[in-house]
Scaffold this motif. Structure first.
Motif, short mmCIF file in Angstrom:
data_model
loop_
_atom_site.label_atom_id
_atom_site.label_comp_id
_atom_site.label_asym_id
_atom_site.label_seq_id
_atom_site.Cartn_x
_atom_site.Cartn_y
_atom_site.Cartn_z
N THR A 160 40.17 93.38 46.33
CA THR A 160 39.23 92.68 47.21
C THR A 160 38.55 93.61 48.22
OG1 THR A 160 41.07 92.07 48.65
CG2 THR A 160 40.40 90.45 47.02
N ASN A 161 38.66 94.93 48.02
CA ASN A 161 37.94 95.89 48.89
C ASN A 161 36.47 95.93 48.50
OD1 ASN A 161 39.87 97.03 50.74
ND2 ASN A 161 40.88 97.89 48.95
N VAL A 162 35.80 94.81 48.72
CA VAL A 162 34.39 94.66 48.34
C VAL A 162 33.62 94.11 49.54
CG1 VAL A 162 34.96 94.23 45.92
CG2 VAL A 162 34.69 92.28 47.46
N TYR A 163 32.32 94.05 49.44
CA TYR A 163 31.51 93.43 50.50
C TYR A 163 31.97 91.99 50.72
CZ TYR A 163 27.94 97.16 50.37
OH TYR A 163 27.26 98.35 50.46
N TRP A 164 31.97 91.59 52.00
CA TRP A 164 32.47 90.25 52.36
C TRP A 164 31.66 89.13 51.72
CZ3 TRP A 164 36.70 88.34 54.86
CH2 TRP A 164 37.55 89.27 55.46
N ASP A 165 30.38 89.35 51.45
CA ASP A 165 29.61 88.25 50.85
C ASP A 165 29.71 88.27 49.33
OD1 ASP A 165 28.04 90.54 50.74
OD2 ASP A 165 26.32 89.69 51.77
N HIS A 190 23.40 93.26 62.84
CA HIS A 190 22.77 94.41 62.16
C HIS A 190 23.83 95.40 61.71
CE1 HIS A 190 19.08 92.93 64.17
NE2 HIS A 190 18.44 93.54 63.19
N PHE A 191 24.80 95.66 62.59
CA PHE A 191 25.89 96.59 62.27
C PHE A 191 26.70 96.10 61.07
CE2 PHE A 191 30.51 97.32 63.05
CZ PHE A 191 30.55 98.68 62.73
N THR A 192 27.09 94.83 61.11
CA THR A 192 27.93 94.27 60.05
C THR A 192 27.20 94.18 58.73
OG1 THR A 192 29.14 92.96 61.68
CG2 THR A 192 29.27 92.20 59.42
N LEU A 193 25.98 93.69 58.77
CA LEU A 193 25.25 93.37 57.53
C LEU A 193 24.76 94.60 56.78
CD1 LEU A 193 23.41 90.24 58.88
CD2 LEU A 193 25.14 90.25 57.10
N GLU A 194 24.79 95.75 57.43
CA GLU A 194 24.45 96.99 56.71
C GLU A 194 25.39 97.18 55.51
OE1 GLU A 194 23.39 101.23 58.47
OE2 GLU A 194 25.56 100.96 58.37
N GLU A 195 26.60 96.65 55.63
CA GLU A 195 27.60 96.78 54.57
C GLU A 195 27.84 95.45 53.86
OE1 GLU A 195 29.98 100.12 54.09
OE2 GLU A 195 27.80 100.07 53.99
#
Length: 677
Positions: free
Chosen positions: A487-492, A278-283
């Motif tokens: 590459t400072n973007v969302y990991w997905d 939940h913490f990670t996927l918020e971003e």
């Protein structure tokens, strides 16, 4: 300031050849002090907090520290030794402490919050709004709203996690390096191509041994698993590969895994999230664990019947060919390769002569030139950390400098496995001056032998294009702030530029630019190109299932409370149940060497490879509609995706490129799981 330390003197390109191991720690300590001064300037200011005097200054604070640490941690991955690893263990907690000092500084947060609360009345452009949101969340997601006791607790958790991740990675590298399969009888090499045998003999020679040596590095391990007829030796090597960090000795990672997931969960709870996912996927684009699980379930539903059918066919084929009663994991690559040869009359040995490394490098450069007007010129006056590293000056059609590019291609004892892209200097604009990026890719490709140059497998060709796609994302950055650049973007979303470029490896127009026989110069025959395309969906059901199994394992560790998990292997077996095809191997455990999620940045994010595949398949369909080298389409991709970095929400950027959201059907069509348009 410490005199004579090249890392503390002004430099543009990294001064690799002047750096000694003892320079790193004092340079990082000094750079931390310089960064503290940058922060103190913000907090001591008596001016009312504004975007310029707070958010902008904060983004540029610690630039020296960022540059030094990017050099150090890439050296720790690409050219490490015991001394560097020991240093990493000392430096990591110091950096974690500094990061927490900044994030938990109440005066600094008060100023950031003041700017954030006025955001609707400020005249900010899109990039500035995104950066403001990012900086505010950097504080709130890292404990700025916690009380003093909770902040101390968070610091302790972060320090422990940093040390555990480093230790995990060191154990995997040590396990990889300590194993060797030493063969002394030539009959045990049956099935192995000449180039593979030569490389194994060279490896034995390097170790002053007779015969042939195979190890767990991919260029040695994969060909052995694919071609070696001796089933018992395949089994031995496969079990060694799958048992990294799972031997119950000083390099065992089971305790590290359990500690890491439990501490991550505690951290998420402390910050007010139910789980680390939940913490990670918020971003992330995916936003919630529910959405990720539903995405993977949907793909599983489509891929599983195809995978089961493929597995059954492979089992029948192995039974007919060699009377194999039960297909095991160490049979997978061997019989898949045999079946592929039978169905398509195609194998790596037929293709490798057309993929000499230097020609493939030139090919990826030509693709970048045709798409984006880039030119690559090798330069010899840039310092490198190892003689095998090559450097290139990148310019555009007008001769303007775009980037500096480093490339490091072959395995070494001090280099961790896999392939990655990194940045030694970000692109940004400051005081009316534009700084261009310094970008690097690191891979582990087949080495040249005494008889042949480095000839790549087709998988290695796609890996090179993949990492180069990441590199383009960094090189073509065109933003104001380092915090939103490249590459400072969302990991997905970060995998879209890399995965989309792999598509060119399958296209005749692209292959004819560089796929030429290393001896005769003959362009790859059309018949082979067609076979590459025809075989592209071979066992795609099983490949999809495999990727989903890794994503599901990741979510099983991070998407629930792990405090009740005591047995790593038992937990893993349960997580793998929905995707399992092969019998379980009791000696093996994937989690104990799953570096992506326990050492890299993919915790609760491994699904993003499949997520980005949906984006890349959909994006490439757009290219094919207009021609794969259509400059107008390429310019649009460059302007909306590659150059924009993290200046806006990735969904906004993608929709600007495509005119709509990505359609999952494009991926299923490409994988052969749905009929083509």
């Amino acid at each position: 300031m410490i005199k004579g330390n090249p890392l503390l003197e002004p430099f543009d390109t990294a001064p690799f050849m002047k750096i000694k191991t003892e320079h790193y720690k004092p340079a990082i300590e000094e750079a931390i002090e310089l960064a503290r001064k940058d922060i103190a300037e913000i907090t001591a200011s008596t001016e009312a907090p504004s975007f310029k005097n707070t958010i902008e200054k904060l983004d540029f604070a610690g630039e020296k520290l960022d540059r030094i640490t990017s050099i150090f941690f890439n050296i720790n991955s690409a050219e490490t030794n015991d001394e560097i690893q020991k240093l990493a263990q000392e430096i990591s907690p110091v950096l974690t402490d500094f990061k927490n000092d900044v994030i938990q500084d109440p005066v600094l947060f008060k100023k950031v919050k003041a700017v954030y609360e006025q955001r609707d009345s400020l005249d900010l452009n899109v990039e500035q709004s995104t950066l403001l949101d990012k900086k505010y969340k950097m504080f709130t997601r890292n404990g700025a709203n916690l009380n003093a006791e909770q902040k101390q607790q968070l610091r302790k958790l972060d320090k422990e996690l940093a040390a555990l991740s480093l230790n995990f990675g060191e154990n995997v590298l040590a396990e990889t390096n300590r194993y060797e399969l030493h063969i002394t009888k030539e009959e045990d090499l049956e099935g192995l191509p000449k180039g593979v045998r030569t490389a194994a003999r060279m490896l034995a020679k390097e170790k002053n041994k007779e015969g042939w040596i195979f190890n767990l590095h991919y260029p040695s391990f994969i060909p052995f698993m694919k071609y070696a007829k001796n089933r018992e030796l395949r089994k031995e090597l496969a079990i060694a590969f799958g048992a990294k960090g799972f031997h119950g000795d000083e390099l065992d990672n089971q305790e590290n895994v359990l500690k890491i997931v439990k501490l991550r969960h505690q951290k998420a709870n402390l910050l007010g999230y139910p789980t680390y996912a939940h913490f990670t996927l918020e971003e992330r684009m995916a936003e919630t664990p529910e959405k990720v699980n539903s995405f993977m379930e949907e793909l599983l539903e489509k891929a599983k019947p195809a995978a089961q059918k493929e597995f059954s066919e492979l089992e029948n084929f192995a039974r007919e060919l060699d009377a194999i009663g039960r297909l095991e994991k160490w049979d997978a690559a061997y019989y898949s390769e045999k079946l592929k040869q039978k169905l398509f009359d195609l194998d790596d040995e037929k293709l490798k002569p057309y993929f000499e490394l230097n020609r493939v490098i030139n090919g990826v450069f030509l693709v970048a030139e045709k798409l984006y007007g880039l030119n690559f010129e090798q330069v010899f006056d840039v310092e490198v950390y190892h003689p095998e590293v090559t450097t290139y000056k990148v310019t555009d059609e007008a001769g303007k400098e775009i980037a500096l590019f480093y490339a490091d291609f072959h395995p070494r004892e001090g280099k961790r496995g896999g392939a990655w892209m990194t940045s030694y200097k970000s692109q940004y604009r400051l005081n009316n001056k534009e700084e261009r990026p310094h970008i690097s890719i690191v891979c582990n490709f087949t080495k040249p032998t005494e008889e042949e140059p480095s000839l790549l497998t087709f998988n290695e060709v796609t890996t090179l294009f993949h990492e180069f796609g990441h590199a383009l994302h960094g090189m073509l950055a065109n933003t104001t702030y380092p915090g939103t650049s490249g590459t400072n973007v969302y990991w997905d979303f970060v995998e879209l530029p890399s995965q989309v470029l792999e598509n060119w490896c399958y296209e005749k127009e692209a292959l004819k630019l560089f796929a030429k026989h290393f001896e005769t110069g003959e362009i790859i025959p059309e018949e082979l190109i067609q076979k590459i395309k025809d075989s592209a969906t071979f066992h795609e059901g099983m490949a999809t299932l495999r990727q989903l199994s890794f994503g599901m394992l990741d979510m099983s560790w991070h998407g629930q409370d792990p405090s009740g998990i005591t047995d790593v292997k038992a937990h893993e077996e349960k997580a793998f149940e929905p995707t399992q095809l092969y019998p379980e191997v009791k000696e093996n455990c994937m989690s104990t060497s799953f570096s992506h999620i326990f050492q890299g940045g993919y915790a609760a994010g491994y699904y993003s490879y499949k997520w980005a595949e949906v984006l890349d398949a959909d994006a490439f369909e757009f290219f094919t509609e207009n021609g794969i080298f259509d400059r107008k389409t390429a310019d649009k991709f460059r302007e909306t995706v590659l150059s924009r970095g993290g200046t806006e929400h990735p969904l906004t950027l993608y929709k600007r490129f495509r005119g709509r959201e990505a359609a999952p059907e494009a991926l299923l069509r490409r994988a052969g799981l749905l009929p083509k348009k």
